[in-house]
Write a protein that holds these residues in place. Structure first.
Motif, PDB file in Angstrom:
ATOM      1  N   ASN A 107       0.817  -1.222   0.000  1.00  0.00           N
ATOM      2  CA  ASN A 107       0.000   0.000   0.000  1.00  0.00           C
ATOM      3  C   ASN A 107       0.850   1.272   0.000  1.00  0.00           C
ATOM      4  O   ASN A 107       0.496   2.289   0.619  1.00  0.00           O
ATOM      5  N   VAL A 108       1.979   1.215  -0.702  1.00  0.00           N
ATOM      6  CA  VAL A 108       2.834   2.382  -0.864  1.00  0.00           C
ATOM      7  C   VAL A 108       2.570   2.967  -2.249  1.00  0.00           C
ATOM      8  O   VAL A 108       2.809   2.309  -3.264  1.00  0.00           O
ATOM      9  N   VAL A 109       2.072   4.195  -2.289  1.00  0.00           N
ATOM     10  CA  VAL A 109       1.716   4.827  -3.557  1.00  0.00           C
ATOM     11  C   VAL A 109       2.821   5.792  -3.975  1.00  0.00           C
ATOM     12  O   VAL A 109       3.149   6.724  -3.247  1.00  0.00           O
ATOM     13  N   ILE A 110       3.416   5.530  -5.147  1.00  0.00           N
ATOM     14  CA  ILE A 110       4.419   6.424  -5.722  1.00  0.00           C
ATOM     15  C   ILE A 110       3.784   7.123  -6.916  1.00  0.00           C
ATOM     16  O   ILE A 110       3.532   6.512  -7.950  1.00  0.00           O
ATOM     17  N   SER A 111       3.501   8.415  -6.766  1.00  0.00           N
ATOM     18  CA  SER A 111       2.848   9.144  -7.852  1.00  0.00           C
ATOM     19  C   SER A 111       3.893   9.660  -8.837  1.00  0.00           C
ATOM     20  O   SER A 111       5.068   9.808  -8.502  1.00  0.00           O
ATOM     21  N   ASN A 112       3.450   9.926 -10.044  1.00  0.00           N
ATOM     22  CA  ASN A 112       4.315  10.485 -11.075  1.00  0.00           C
ATOM     23  C   ASN A 112       3.660  11.765 -11.586  1.00  0.00           C
ATOM     24  O   ASN A 112       2.652  11.703 -12.293  1.00  0.00           O
ATOM     25  N   PRO A 113       4.209  12.925 -11.237  1.00  0.00           N
ATOM     26  CA  PRO A 113       3.578  14.192 -11.645  1.00  0.00           C
ATOM     27  C   PRO A 113       3.611  14.421 -13.148  1.00  0.00           C
ATOM     28  O   PRO A 113       2.935  15.319 -13.656  1.00  0.00           O
ATOM     29  N   PHE A 114       4.393  13.623 -13.873  1.00  0.00           N
ATOM     30  CA  PHE A 114       4.540  13.808 -15.317  1.00  0.00           C
ATOM     31  C   PHE A 114       3.794  12.752 -16.129  1.00  0.00           C
ATOM     32  O   PHE A 114       4.048  12.602 -17.324  1.00  0.00           O
ATOM     33  N   THR A 115       2.874  12.046 -15.479  1.00  0.00           N
ATOM     34  CA  THR A 115       2.181  10.952 -16.157  1.00  0.00           C
ATOM     35  C   THR A 115       1.506  11.401 -17.450  1.00  0.00           C
ATOM     36  O   THR A 115       1.659  10.767 -18.496  1.00  0.00           O
ATOM     37  N   LYS A 116       0.749  12.489 -17.386  1.00  0.00           N
ATOM     38  CA  LYS A 116       0.031  12.959 -18.575  1.00  0.00           C
ATOM     39  C   LYS A 116       1.006  13.397 -19.659  1.00  0.00           C
ATOM     40  O   LYS A 116       0.803  13.120 -20.848  1.00  0.00           O
ATOM     41  N   ASP A 117       2.073  14.082 -19.259  1.00  0.00           N
ATOM     42  CA  ASP A 117       3.065  14.538 -20.238  1.00  0.00           C
ATOM     43  C   ASP A 117       3.764  13.351 -20.904  1.00  0.00           C
ATOM     44  O   ASP A 117       4.008  13.367 -22.115  1.00  0.00           O
ATOM     45  N   ILE A 118       4.102  12.346 -20.118  1.00  0.00           N
ATOM     46  CA  ILE A 118       4.754  11.149 -20.674  1.00  0.00           C
ATOM     47  C   ILE A 118       3.822  10.451 -21.653  1.00  0.00           C
ATOM     48  O   ILE A 118       4.250   9.987 -22.715  1.00  0.00           O
ATOM     49  N   GLU A 119       2.548  10.404 -21.315  1.00  0.00           N
ATOM     50  CA  GLU A 119       1.551   9.785 -22.200  1.00  0.00           C
ATOM     51  C   GLU A 119       1.508  10.504 -23.552  1.00  0.00           C
ATOM     52  O   GLU A 119       1.368   9.863 -24.603  1.00  0.00           O
ATOM     53  N   ILE A 120       1.650  11.823 -23.533  1.00  0.00           N
ATOM     54  CA  ILE A 120       1.613  12.604 -24.768  1.00  0.00           C
ATOM     55  C   ILE A 120       2.949  12.519 -25.518  1.00  0.00           C
ATOM     56  O   ILE A 120       2.983  12.291 -26.724  1.00  0.00           O
ATOM     57  N   LEU A 121       4.046  12.682 -24.777  1.00  0.00           N
ATOM     58  CA  LEU A 121       5.371  12.710 -25.400  1.00  0.00           C
ATOM     59  C   LEU A 121       5.753  11.375 -26.020  1.00  0.00           C
ATOM     60  O   LEU A 121       6.418  11.325 -27.055  1.00  0.00           O
ATOM     61  N   PHE A 122       5.352  10.287 -25.374  1.00  0.00           N
ATOM     62  CA  PHE A 122       5.726   8.952 -25.844  1.00  0.00           C
ATOM     63  C   PHE A 122       4.457   8.130 -26.088  1.00  0.00           C
ATOM     64  O   PHE A 122       4.239   7.082 -25.478  1.00  0.00           O
ATOM     65  N   GLU A 123       3.638   8.634 -26.986  1.00  0.00           N
ATOM     66  CA  GLU A 123       2.299   8.063 -27.207  1.00  0.00           C
ATOM     67  C   GLU A 123       2.356   6.601 -27.633  1.00  0.00           C
ATOM     68  O   GLU A 123       1.620   5.757 -27.109  1.00  0.00           O
ATOM     69  N   LYS A 124       3.213   6.284 -28.584  1.00  0.00           N
ATOM     70  CA  LYS A 124       3.284   4.914 -29.093  1.00  0.00           C
ATOM     71  C   LYS A 124       3.801   3.954 -28.021  1.00  0.00           C
ATOM     72  O   LYS A 124       3.263   2.849 -27.848  1.00  0.00           O
TER      73      LYS A 124
END
Length: 275
Positions: A107-124
């Motif tokens: 139950n240790v949550v490691i968030s990634n503040p750049f998740t949306k940006d990574i999804e866009i930058l590396f779409e494929k």
């Protein structure tokens, strides 16, 4: 000659050296294909070799075979999309997945503040990582969240570009910080779900690729854009100055004009929403 102790998957085998009983993992394309436990194999030059016995570390304590299998299946998916995939990252990907699932179990949550940006930058790569999420769930019963998918995305990008995960994260951080500074200084709300934001992010991604390769844009829009979209040009120039000052990238003037066009789209979209 080495003796196969375990075939992990088509691209990895656990072997022992008959001379000293030292365990090693050999990893390389097709190295485990049609191999069997107990089979003798010669030393293979074009493969990654990991020693398992150093200071009492053994194979099982290093990484569970299920995670190597999952990593291998994810890279199989990558090979369906890309001509060249560096499978030597299989161990690091497996280790990341194992650690991620251990965190979830605790139950240790490691968030990634750049998740949306990574999804866009590396779409494929992200689409492959989404398939990887399903593979992980099928094999372990654990459903990872979007933040974990974004980290796997970076591993896949590493496999197809030979750019390390840390380098990819650094590029993402530079872009994100520059845009956040723009939003704060010029009071421009950033809608990460908008098409204009996606276009701006993709433009910055390829701008960094050009800078790293020493390539230049062929058409100079600088003079036209600086006069037509003065404020957006000023913002673009400040972003480039920030990147140059903090990250030592030399950015040619031709890049500023094109960047300003994308910023102008965001400003125009923002004004339309507020009117």
């Amino acid at each position: 000659m080495y003796k196969i102790k375990k075939v992990i998957n088509n691209n990895a085998v656990l072997i022992t050296d008959p001379n000293n009983e030292q365990e090693m993992i050999f990893m390389g394309n097709g190295i485990g294909y049609n191999r069997h436990k107990g089979e003798m194999i010669e030393d293979i030059q074009d493969c990654k070799q990991y020693v398992m016995n150093t200071e009492g570390v053994n194979y099982q304590s290093l990484v569970d075979p299920i995670y190597l299998k999952i990593a291998s299946l994810i890279l199989d998916e990558a090979e369906k999309q890309y001509d060249t995939v560096n499978r030597s990252i299989e161990m690091s990907l497996a280790d990341h997945i194992a650690f991620a699932l251990e965190r979830i179990k605790d139950n240790v949550v490691i968030s990634n503040p750049f998740t949306k940006d990574i999804e866009i930058l590396f779409e494929k790569e992200n689409r492959i990582a989404q398939i990887g999420r399903k593979i992980i769930e099928d094999k372990t019963g654990v459903l990872i969240n979007d933040d974990e998918v974004s980290y796997i995305t970076l591993h896949i990008h590493n496999a197809i570009s030979y750019e390390s995960v840390s380098e990819s994260m650094k590029t993402t951080l530079i872009i994100n910080t520059a845009l956040e500074q723009m939003a704060e200084t010029y009071h421009i709300p950033l809608d990460k779900n908008s098409l204009s934001y996606s276009r701006l992010l993709i433009h910055l991604k390829y701008m960094f690729a050009r800078l790293q390769k020493g390539e230049r844009l062929n058409v100079d829009m600088d003079e036209y854009v600086s006069k037509t979209f003065a404020l957006s040009y000023e913002i673009a120039r400040n972003i480039c100055d920030y990147i140059k000052k903090n990250y030592d990238y030399m950015i040619p003037f031709t890049e500023i004009g094109y960047l300003a066009i994308h910023i102008e789209r965001i400003r125009k979209e923002t004004n339309e929403k507020m009117s």
